[in-house]
Design an enzyme around this catalytic site. Sequence first.
Site, PDB file in Angstrom:
ATOM      1  N   ASP A   1      74.514  64.245  -6.607  1.00  0.00           N
ATOM      2  CA  ASP A   1      74.611  65.488  -5.839  1.00  0.00           C
ATOM      3  C   ASP A   1      75.233  66.552  -6.726  1.00  0.00           C
ATOM      4  O   ASP A   1      75.910  66.248  -7.709  1.00  0.00           O
ATOM      5  CB  ASP A   1      75.436  65.280  -4.553  1.00  0.00           C
ATOM      6  CG  ASP A   1      75.012  66.246  -3.454  1.00  0.00           C
ATOM      7  OD1 ASP A   1      74.354  65.818  -2.488  1.00  0.00           O
ATOM      8  OD2 ASP A   1      75.319  67.458  -3.573  1.00  0.00           O
TER       9      ASP A   1
ATOM     10  N   PHE B   1      61.263  60.551  24.374  1.00  0.00           N
ATOM     11  CA  PHE B   1      61.103  62.005  24.212  1.00  0.00           C
ATOM     12  C   PHE B   1      60.579  62.685  25.467  1.00  0.00           C
ATOM     13  O   PHE B   1      59.826  63.651  25.399  1.00  0.00           O
ATOM     14  CB  PHE B   1      60.224  62.326  22.991  1.00  0.00           C
ATOM     15  CG  PHE B   1      60.998  62.225  21.712  1.00  0.00           C
ATOM     16  CD1 PHE B   1      61.310  60.982  21.182  1.00  0.00           C
ATOM     17  CD2 PHE B   1      61.468  63.352  21.063  1.00  0.00           C
ATOM     18  CE1 PHE B   1      62.076  60.867  20.043  1.00  0.00           C
ATOM     19  CE2 PHE B   1      62.239  63.251  19.917  1.00  0.00           C
ATOM     20  CZ  PHE B   1      62.537  62.003  19.413  1.00  0.00           C
TER      21      PHE B   1
ATOM     22  N   CYS C   1      65.295  69.322  11.538  1.00  0.00           N
ATOM     23  CA  CYS C   1      63.889  68.962  11.297  1.00  0.00           C
ATOM     24  C   CYS C   1      62.893  69.638  12.233  1.00  0.00           C
ATOM     25  O   CYS C   1      62.033  70.383  11.767  1.00  0.00           O
ATOM     26  CB  CYS C   1      63.736  67.452  11.366  1.00  0.00           C
ATOM     27  SG  CYS C   1      64.603  66.637  10.026  1.00  0.00           S
TER      28      CYS C   1
HETATM   29  P1  NAD Z   1      71.099  67.870   3.614  1.00  0.00           P
HETATM   30  O1  NAD Z   1      71.178  69.345   3.579  1.00  0.00           O
HETATM   31  O2  NAD Z   1      71.958  67.100   4.542  1.00  0.00           O
HETATM   32  O3  NAD Z   1      71.380  67.299   2.139  1.00  0.00           O
HETATM   33  C1  NAD Z   1      70.838  67.819   0.972  1.00  0.00           C
HETATM   34  C2  NAD Z   1      71.775  67.451  -0.172  1.00  0.00           C
HETATM   35  O4  NAD Z   1      71.123  67.750  -1.409  1.00  0.00           O
HETATM   36  C3  NAD Z   1      73.093  68.211  -0.174  1.00  0.00           C
HETATM   37  O5  NAD Z   1      74.162  67.288  -0.250  1.00  0.00           O
HETATM   38  C4  NAD Z   1      73.012  69.070  -1.444  1.00  0.00           C
HETATM   39  O6  NAD Z   1      74.271  69.312  -2.047  1.00  0.00           O
HETATM   40  C5  NAD Z   1      72.126  68.221  -2.313  1.00  0.00           C
HETATM   41  N1  NAD Z   1      71.484  68.905  -3.465  1.00  0.00           N
HETATM   42  C6  NAD Z   1      70.998  70.166  -3.539  1.00  0.00           C
HETATM   43  N2  NAD Z   1      70.483  70.383  -4.778  1.00  0.00           N
HETATM   44  C7  NAD Z   1      70.635  69.232  -5.479  1.00  0.00           C
HETATM   45  C8  NAD Z   1      70.301  68.826  -6.805  1.00  0.00           C
HETATM   46  N3  NAD Z   1      69.707  69.645  -7.669  1.00  0.00           N
HETATM   47  N4  NAD Z   1      70.597  67.563  -7.171  1.00  0.00           N
HETATM   48  C9  NAD Z   1      71.207  66.719  -6.327  1.00  0.00           C
HETATM   49  N5  NAD Z   1      71.550  67.046  -5.054  1.00  0.00           N
HETATM   50  C10 NAD Z   1      71.273  68.283  -4.648  1.00  0.00           C
HETATM   51  O7  NAD Z   1      69.560  67.520   3.865  1.00  0.00           O
HETATM   52  P2  NAD Z   1      68.947  66.357   4.782  1.00  0.00           P
HETATM   53  O8  NAD Z   1      69.183  66.635   6.217  1.00  0.00           O
HETATM   54  O9  NAD Z   1      69.342  65.046   4.212  1.00  0.00           O
HETATM   55  O10 NAD Z   1      67.390  66.591   4.516  1.00  0.00           O
HETATM   56  C11 NAD Z   1      66.801  66.350   3.254  1.00  0.00           C
HETATM   57  C12 NAD Z   1      65.296  66.394   3.405  1.00  0.00           C
HETATM   58  O11 NAD Z   1      64.866  65.310   4.257  1.00  0.00           O
HETATM   59  C13 NAD Z   1      64.749  67.651   4.059  1.00  0.00           C
HETATM   60  O12 NAD Z   1      63.505  67.962   3.498  1.00  0.00           O
HETATM   61  C14 NAD Z   1      64.569  67.270   5.516  1.00  0.00           C
HETATM   62  O13 NAD Z   1      63.574  68.006   6.166  1.00  0.00           O
HETATM   63  C15 NAD Z   1      64.130  65.820   5.372  1.00  0.00           C
HETATM   64  N6  NAD Z   1      64.434  64.985   6.539  1.00  0.00           N
HETATM   65  C16 NAD Z   1      65.633  65.134   7.174  1.00  0.00           C
HETATM   66  C17 NAD Z   1      65.928  64.317   8.257  1.00  0.00           C
HETATM   67  C18 NAD Z   1      67.225  64.496   9.006  1.00  0.00           C
HETATM   68  O14 NAD Z   1      67.329  63.955  10.108  1.00  0.00           O
HETATM   69  N7  NAD Z   1      68.205  65.170   8.458  1.00  0.00           N
HETATM   70  C19 NAD Z   1      65.013  63.346   8.680  1.00  0.00           C
HETATM   71  C20 NAD Z   1      63.806  63.202   7.981  1.00  0.00           C
HETATM   72  C21 NAD Z   1      63.532  64.031   6.908  1.00  0.00           C
END
Ligand code: NAD
Length: 439
Positions: free
Chosen positions: A30, A247, A258
């Site tokens: 991260d 749902f 999402c």
């Molecule tokens: P999040 O915002 O919780 O986490 C993203 C992380 O990436 C952060 O900790 C950030 O600091 C880090 N980051 C940013 N740039 C970086 C880099 N260059 N190198 C390493 N780390 C870096 O995001 P999330 O909720 O986990 O979602 C991530 C993806 O998964 C999105 O595309 C989202 O749509 C998808 N998704 C999310 C969920 C959910 O329930 N949250 C479910 C399915 C899919």
Amino acid sequence: MKIAVAGTGYVGLVTGVCLAEKGHSVSCVDIDDRKVALMSSGISPIYEPGLEELMVKNMDRLNFTTNYKEAYKEADVIFIGVGTPEKPDGSANLSYVNAVALQIAESIEKDCVVVIKSTVPVGTNDKIEDLIKVNLFHNVKVSIASNPEFLSQGTAVRDTLNASRIVIGVEEPHAGEILSDVYKDFGAPILVTNRKSAEMIKYASNDFLALKISFINEIANLCEIIGADIEDVALGMGYDSRIGNKFLNSGIGYGGSCFPKDTKALHWLANFHDHELKTIKAAIDVNENQKLKLIKKSRKYFDSLKGLNVAVLGLTFKPGTDDLREAPSLVNIPILLEDGANVKAWDPVGIENFEKLFPENITYSTSIEDTLKDADVCFIFTEWDEVKDFDLSNYSILMRNPIILDGRNCYDLTSANKAKIVYDSIGRETINNLEVSLV
Ligand code: NAD
């Protein structure tokens, strides 16, 4: 297999920890030093049931770092799990995914598979492949695979370890074989398809669920008008296995990181190709209106909330998470404040994050009892178990004016009928045992 995961949010960290649980050695990367320091000392920076315990259990196979070069250079498989937030026009912001792709191109020193787990518009995997290949520092072979994530926040660990399916999108069979091997102990059906289909499966799945929520909310709104009960209607519908009983909970709309962004992103993509997704557009519009449903209800009881004590139960977009992204509370609380209400709010895990956004003008409370004390009206935004288990008879004891506006149908009407309260929920009869006259 040596695995690296870029991003330690809800998806990246849960993925990394669950892969370690299955015996892989995983380096979680991260850019946030604070998060990396916390994780290295065995503390999860996000609230997700069971995550911290599983992380601590697998610490010998996990490594947390900001040093992406070290993590990526010898990895066999690199998962990209960074955010793809919504841009102002509704399209997906791919700058974080692109930045990781460049870091990977700069770092890898052996052949590897780069897996895009972030939710990305159809065609993004192709673009990332070009971006990496054009910018490679070393003479290595890299394959790009799509592996969308279907976990839900609040049950993310369970969803990952007991996945309904694992979707793998590849253009080269050997990448599919490597990823199938990574997931061989997860016991889930594996669907290998091409990359665009995999990308589309993710959007189509999320948008279908969002559509189901908006559909039941519209039916609930009509139930209120004509005197039907949405809980019974949903129950009756859910027995039909073609419909299913998931749902179908009506409420004040979906939130989270999402559904809102993925509906808008697919709608944007269709528009971009001169195609209109009318059902998705309807799901988005219904949801925007639904978020304000309780404010509209409050106008039945009060001309204005100025000077009134307003109790708020629940801030997060759903129970089981500390995530506030697109939570209905974020739209409603500013309206309450603007109206001059004295807002007191409770949430079991969301207060810390909410307080960062609203440090002033809200009193934060650590108990439901204290929040309700002397309140003139109560808004329920999140169906936490603590709220559902809280006896309805307490509202009339604690509140000055026990008017409850429940955006999540936490209580059954039989219990509500026994209490000296006004109980106004979604898609059901309003219980008015105080004989409060309407404005
Ligand atoms: P999040 O915002 O919780 O986490 C993203 C992380 O990436 C952060 O900790 C950030 O600091 C880090 N980051 C940013 N740039 C970086 C880099 N260059 N190198 C390493 N780390 C870096 O995001 P999330 O909720 O986990 O979602 C991530 C993806 O998964 C999105 O595309 C989202 O749509 C998808 N998704 C999310 C969920 C959910 O329930 N949250 C479910 C399915 C899919």
